[in-house]
Design a protein around this motif. Structure first.
Motif, PDB file in Angstrom:
ATOM      1  N   PRO A 136     -46.197  16.986  31.782  1.00  0.00           N
ATOM      2  CA  PRO A 136     -44.782  16.919  31.410  1.00  0.00           C
ATOM      3  C   PRO A 136     -43.838  17.378  32.526  1.00  0.00           C
ATOM      4  O   PRO A 136     -42.677  16.978  32.556  1.00  0.00           O
ATOM      5  CB  PRO A 136     -44.684  17.852  30.205  1.00  0.00           C
ATOM      6  N   ASP A 137     -44.348  18.175  33.449  1.00  0.00           N
ATOM      7  CA  ASP A 137     -43.528  18.656  34.559  1.00  0.00           C
ATOM      8  C   ASP A 137     -43.695  17.841  35.839  1.00  0.00           C
ATOM      9  O   ASP A 137     -43.161  18.202  36.887  1.00  0.00           O
ATOM     10  CB  ASP A 137     -43.838  20.129  34.836  1.00  0.00           C
ATOM     11  N   GLY A 138     -44.465  16.749  35.756  1.00  0.00           N
ATOM     12  CA  GLY A 138     -44.614  15.852  36.895  1.00  0.00           C
ATOM     13  C   GLY A 138     -45.821  16.099  37.768  1.00  0.00           C
ATOM     14  O   GLY A 138     -46.017  15.386  38.752  1.00  0.00           O
ATOM     15  N   GLY A 139     -46.638  17.083  37.447  1.00  0.00           N
ATOM     16  CA  GLY A 139     -47.828  17.364  38.240  1.00  0.00           C
ATOM     17  C   GLY A 139     -48.988  16.464  37.864  1.00  0.00           C
ATOM     18  O   GLY A 139     -48.913  15.681  36.924  1.00  0.00           O
ATOM     19  N   ARG A 140     -50.059  16.614  38.608  1.00  0.00           N
ATOM     20  CA  ARG A 140     -51.279  15.838  38.341  1.00  0.00           C
ATOM     21  C   ARG A 140     -52.109  16.522  37.262  1.00  0.00           C
ATOM     22  O   ARG A 140     -52.128  17.744  37.162  1.00  0.00           O
ATOM     23  CB  ARG A 140     -52.134  15.752  39.593  1.00  0.00           C
ATOM     24  N   THR A 141     -52.817  15.705  36.509  1.00  0.00           N
ATOM     25  CA  THR A 141     -53.743  16.206  35.504  1.00  0.00           C
ATOM     26  C   THR A 141     -54.806  15.149  35.263  1.00  0.00           C
ATOM     27  O   THR A 141     -54.725  14.046  35.814  1.00  0.00           O
ATOM     28  CB  THR A 141     -53.007  16.579  34.191  1.00  0.00           C
ATOM     29  N   THR A 142     -55.774  15.485  34.455  1.00  0.00           N
ATOM     30  CA  THR A 142     -56.765  14.491  34.041  1.00  0.00           C
ATOM     31  C   THR A 142     -56.326  13.911  32.702  1.00  0.00           C
ATOM     32  O   THR A 142     -55.551  14.544  31.965  1.00  0.00           O
ATOM     33  CB  THR A 142     -58.155  15.122  33.872  1.00  0.00           C
ATOM     34  N   ALA A 143     -56.849  12.753  32.372  1.00  0.00           N
ATOM     35  CA  ALA A 143     -56.502  12.139  31.087  1.00  0.00           C
ATOM     36  C   ALA A 143     -56.935  13.009  29.904  1.00  0.00           C
ATOM     37  O   ALA A 143     -56.140  13.191  28.971  1.00  0.00           O
ATOM     38  CB  ALA A 143     -57.080  10.734  30.993  1.00  0.00           C
ATOM     39  N   PRO A 144     -58.139  13.593  29.903  1.00  0.00           N
ATOM     40  CA  PRO A 144     -58.491  14.472  28.777  1.00  0.00           C
ATOM     41  C   PRO A 144     -57.556  15.684  28.654  1.00  0.00           C
ATOM     42  O   PRO A 144     -57.188  16.063  27.536  1.00  0.00           O
ATOM     43  CB  PRO A 144     -59.928  14.902  29.088  1.00  0.00           C
ATOM     44  N   GLU A 145     -57.162  16.263  29.781  1.00  0.00           N
ATOM     45  CA  GLU A 145     -56.221  17.389  29.731  1.00  0.00           C
ATOM     46  C   GLU A 145     -54.865  16.942  29.201  1.00  0.00           C
ATOM     47  O   GLU A 145     -54.229  17.659  28.432  1.00  0.00           O
ATOM     48  CB  GLU A 145     -56.063  18.021  31.116  1.00  0.00           C
ATOM     49  N   ARG A 146     -54.427  15.765  29.587  1.00  0.00           N
ATOM     50  CA  ARG A 146     -53.130  15.247  29.138  1.00  0.00           C
ATOM     51  C   ARG A 146     -53.151  14.976  27.634  1.00  0.00           C
ATOM     52  O   ARG A 146     -52.213  15.337  26.919  1.00  0.00           O
ATOM     53  CB  ARG A 146     -52.796  13.957  29.902  1.00  0.00           C
ATOM     54  N   VAL A 147     -54.211  14.359  27.139  1.00  0.00           N
ATOM     55  CA  VAL A 147     -54.320  14.105  25.702  1.00  0.00           C
ATOM     56  C   VAL A 147     -54.327  15.428  24.945  1.00  0.00           C
ATOM     57  O   VAL A 147     -53.623  15.582  23.936  1.00  0.00           O
ATOM     58  CB  VAL A 147     -55.556  13.243  25.379  1.00  0.00           C
ATOM     59  N   ALA A 148     -55.080  16.398  25.431  1.00  0.00           N
ATOM     60  CA  ALA A 148     -55.131  17.716  24.772  1.00  0.00           C
ATOM     61  C   ALA A 148     -53.758  18.391  24.788  1.00  0.00           C
ATOM     62  O   ALA A 148     -53.345  19.001  23.789  1.00  0.00           O
ATOM     63  CB  ALA A 148     -56.165  18.608  25.450  1.00  0.00           C
ATOM     64  N   GLU A 149     -53.036  18.248  25.882  1.00  0.00           N
ATOM     65  CA  GLU A 149     -51.684  18.827  25.976  1.00  0.00           C
ATOM     66  C   GLU A 149     -50.754  18.185  24.954  1.00  0.00           C
ATOM     67  O   GLU A 149     -49.975  18.870  24.290  1.00  0.00           O
ATOM     68  CB  GLU A 149     -51.157  18.653  27.409  1.00  0.00           C
ATOM     69  N   ILE A 150     -50.831  16.877  24.806  1.00  0.00           N
ATOM     70  CA  ILE A 150     -49.971  16.166  23.850  1.00  0.00           C
ATOM     71  C   ILE A 150     -50.299  16.592  22.425  1.00  0.00           C
ATOM     72  O   ILE A 150     -49.394  16.882  21.635  1.00  0.00           O
ATOM     73  CB  ILE A 150     -50.101  14.637  24.034  1.00  0.00           C
ATOM     74  N   VAL A 151     -51.576  16.666  22.088  1.00  0.00           N
ATOM     75  CA  VAL A 151     -51.977  17.116  20.753  1.00  0.00           C
ATOM     76  C   VAL A 151     -51.487  18.537  20.515  1.00  0.00           C
ATOM     77  O   VAL A 151     -50.945  18.850  19.449  1.00  0.00           O
ATOM     78  CB  VAL A 151     -53.507  17.021  20.553  1.00  0.00           C
ATOM     79  N   GLY A 152     -51.629  19.396  21.515  1.00  0.00           N
ATOM     80  CA  GLY A 152     -51.168  20.775  21.382  1.00  0.00           C
ATOM     81  C   GLY A 152     -49.660  20.888  21.223  1.00  0.00           C
ATOM     82  O   GLY A 152     -49.169  21.712  20.448  1.00  0.00           O
ATOM     83  N   ARG A 153     -48.931  20.059  21.925  1.00  0.00           N
ATOM     84  CA  ARG A 153     -47.464  20.117  21.872  1.00  0.00           C
ATOM     85  C   ARG A 153     -46.926  19.597  20.547  1.00  0.00           C
ATOM     86  O   ARG A 153     -45.992  20.154  19.980  1.00  0.00           O
ATOM     87  CB  ARG A 153     -46.876  19.302  23.034  1.00  0.00           C
ATOM     88  N   TYR A 154     -47.495  18.509  20.047  1.00  0.00           N
ATOM     89  CA  TYR A 154     -46.973  17.879  18.839  1.00  0.00           C
ATOM     90  C   TYR A 154     -47.696  18.295  17.565  1.00  0.00           C
ATOM     91  O   TYR A 154     -47.146  18.151  16.478  1.00  0.00           O
ATOM     92  CB  TYR A 154     -47.037  16.347  18.970  1.00  0.00           C
ATOM     93  N   GLY A 155     -48.937  18.751  17.703  1.00  0.00           N
ATOM     94  CA  GLY A 155     -49.744  19.096  16.530  1.00  0.00           C
ATOM     95  C   GLY A 155     -50.663  17.948  16.163  1.00  0.00           C
ATOM     96  O   GLY A 155     -50.265  16.780  16.202  1.00  0.00           O
ATOM     97  N   ALA A 156     -51.883  18.276  15.797  1.00  0.00           N
ATOM     98  CA  ALA A 156     -52.904  17.260  15.517  1.00  0.00           C
ATOM     99  C   ALA A 156     -52.534  16.353  14.353  1.00  0.00           C
ATOM    100  O   ALA A 156     -52.917  15.185  14.328  1.00  0.00           O
ATOM    101  CB  ALA A 156     -54.250  17.928  15.254  1.00  0.00           C
ATOM    102  N   ASP A 157     -51.793  16.866  13.380  1.00  0.00           N
ATOM    103  CA  ASP A 157     -51.467  16.069  12.193  1.00  0.00           C
ATOM    104  C   ASP A 157     -50.106  15.388  12.266  1.00  0.00           C
ATOM    105  O   ASP A 157     -49.697  14.725  11.318  1.00  0.00           O
ATOM    106  CB  ASP A 157     -51.537  16.950  10.940  1.00  0.00           C
ATOM    107  N   SER A 158     -49.411  15.526  13.397  1.00  0.00           N
ATOM    108  CA  SER A 158     -48.129  14.842  13.566  1.00  0.00           C
ATOM    109  C   SER A 158     -48.370  13.361  13.848  1.00  0.00           C
ATOM    110  O   SER A 158     -49.498  12.942  14.146  1.00  0.00           O
ATOM    111  CB  SER A 158     -47.363  15.459  14.744  1.00  0.00           C
ATOM    112  N   VAL A 159     -47.328  12.573  13.773  1.00  0.00           N
ATOM    113  CA  VAL A 159     -47.430  11.147  14.105  1.00  0.00           C
ATOM    114  C   VAL A 159     -47.981  10.977  15.518  1.00  0.00           C
ATOM    115  O   VAL A 159     -48.908  10.191  15.751  1.00  0.00           O
ATOM    116  CB  VAL A 159     -46.056  10.455  13.968  1.00  0.00           C
ATOM    117  N   VAL A 160     -47.430  11.723  16.456  1.00  0.00           N
ATOM    118  CA  VAL A 160     -47.870  11.605  17.848  1.00  0.00           C
ATOM    119  C   VAL A 160     -49.302  12.117  18.003  1.00  0.00           C
ATOM    120  O   VAL A 160     -50.120  11.506  18.707  1.00  0.00           O
ATOM    121  CB  VAL A 160     -46.901  12.335  18.798  1.00  0.00           C
ATOM    122  N   GLY A 161     -49.619  13.217  17.341  1.00  0.00           N
ATOM    123  CA  GLY A 161     -50.978  13.753  17.412  1.00  0.00           C
ATOM    124  C   GLY A 161     -52.010  12.785  16.877  1.00  0.00           C
ATOM    125  O   GLY A 161     -53.088  12.591  17.474  1.00  0.00           O
ATOM    126  N   ARG A 162     -51.714  12.164  15.743  1.00  0.00           N
ATOM    127  CA  ARG A 162     -52.644  11.172  15.181  1.00  0.00           C
ATOM    128  C   ARG A 162     -52.787   9.971  16.109  1.00  0.00           C
ATOM    129  O   ARG A 162     -53.897   9.489  16.368  1.00  0.00           O
ATOM    130  CB  ARG A 162     -52.173  10.706  13.793  1.00  0.00           C
TER     131      ARG A 162
END
Length: 187
Positions: A136-162
């Motif tokens: 989210p801040d423009g740095g490099r990451t791996t795809a698994p880390e990015r997916v985990a970050e998105i789930v963590g930010r939005y919540g697993a049961d949110s629309v975005v998390g699902r």
């Protein structure tokens, strides 16, 4: 399509995101940087990728958020206010498996009818790669880390998390294909 569309895309994205959503602007700049790195595997579509990467999150801009679904809002903005290239608007509207999120939001029909998926797997994969390997801040990451970050930010049961959990296997496959294409290309 080339340097001119890239400069235009930067101007549009910066005008919509820089002051209102500075963190989103930082992410956008990082995604655009990844696109510049990936352009060598795309040939004539390199400029289109950079433009799409630069504009992929423009629909988050508060004045553009009509449906609250940023890919659709961004695609409509680019089409309606700027008369942007159809391939560009389709890439923005469908970036990172947006059709799956549209389904979660009840917007699948609108997205699919207004902005059909592009039949260009390399270009679609390249945009997924750029978005899903950037923090989210423009740095490099791996795809698994990015997916985990998105789930963590939005919540697993949110629309975005699902959505992101459903899309994860496809995201990982896209990223792997681009990494393989990059590895096969001389620098």
């Amino acid at each position: 399509m080339g340097e001119r569309i890239e400069a235009w895309a930067t101007q549009v994205a910066e005008a919509e995101l820089r002051s209102t959503l500075p963190r989103r602007w930082a992410h956008t700049q990082g995604v655009a940087d990844r696109a510049v790195e990936v352009r060598r595997v795309l040939g004539q579509d390199a400029g289109l990728l950079v433009a799409a990467a630069t504009l992929h999150d423009v629909g988050y801009a508060p004045r553009l958020a009509v449906t609250g679904f940023h890919p659709l809002d961004g695609g409509r903005f680019l089409r309606d206010e700027h008369g942007a290239d159809e391939r560009l608007t389709r890439l923005v509207a469908n970036h990172s498996f947006a059709l799956l999120e549209a389904e979660e939001r009840g917007l699948q029909g609108e997205l699919a009818s207004e902005f059909p998926l592009l039949d260009d797997p390399l270009l679609v994969d390249a945009l997924v790669y750029c978005d899903m390997t950037t923090t989210p801040d423009g740095g490099r990451t791996t795809a698994p880390e990015r997916v985990a970050e998105i789930v963590g930010r939005y919540g697993a049961d949110s629309v975005v998390g699902r959505f992101i959990r459903r899309a994860a296997p496809e995201i990982f496959s896209s990223v792997e294909r681009i990494e393989a294409a990059l590895a096969a290309q001389p620098r």
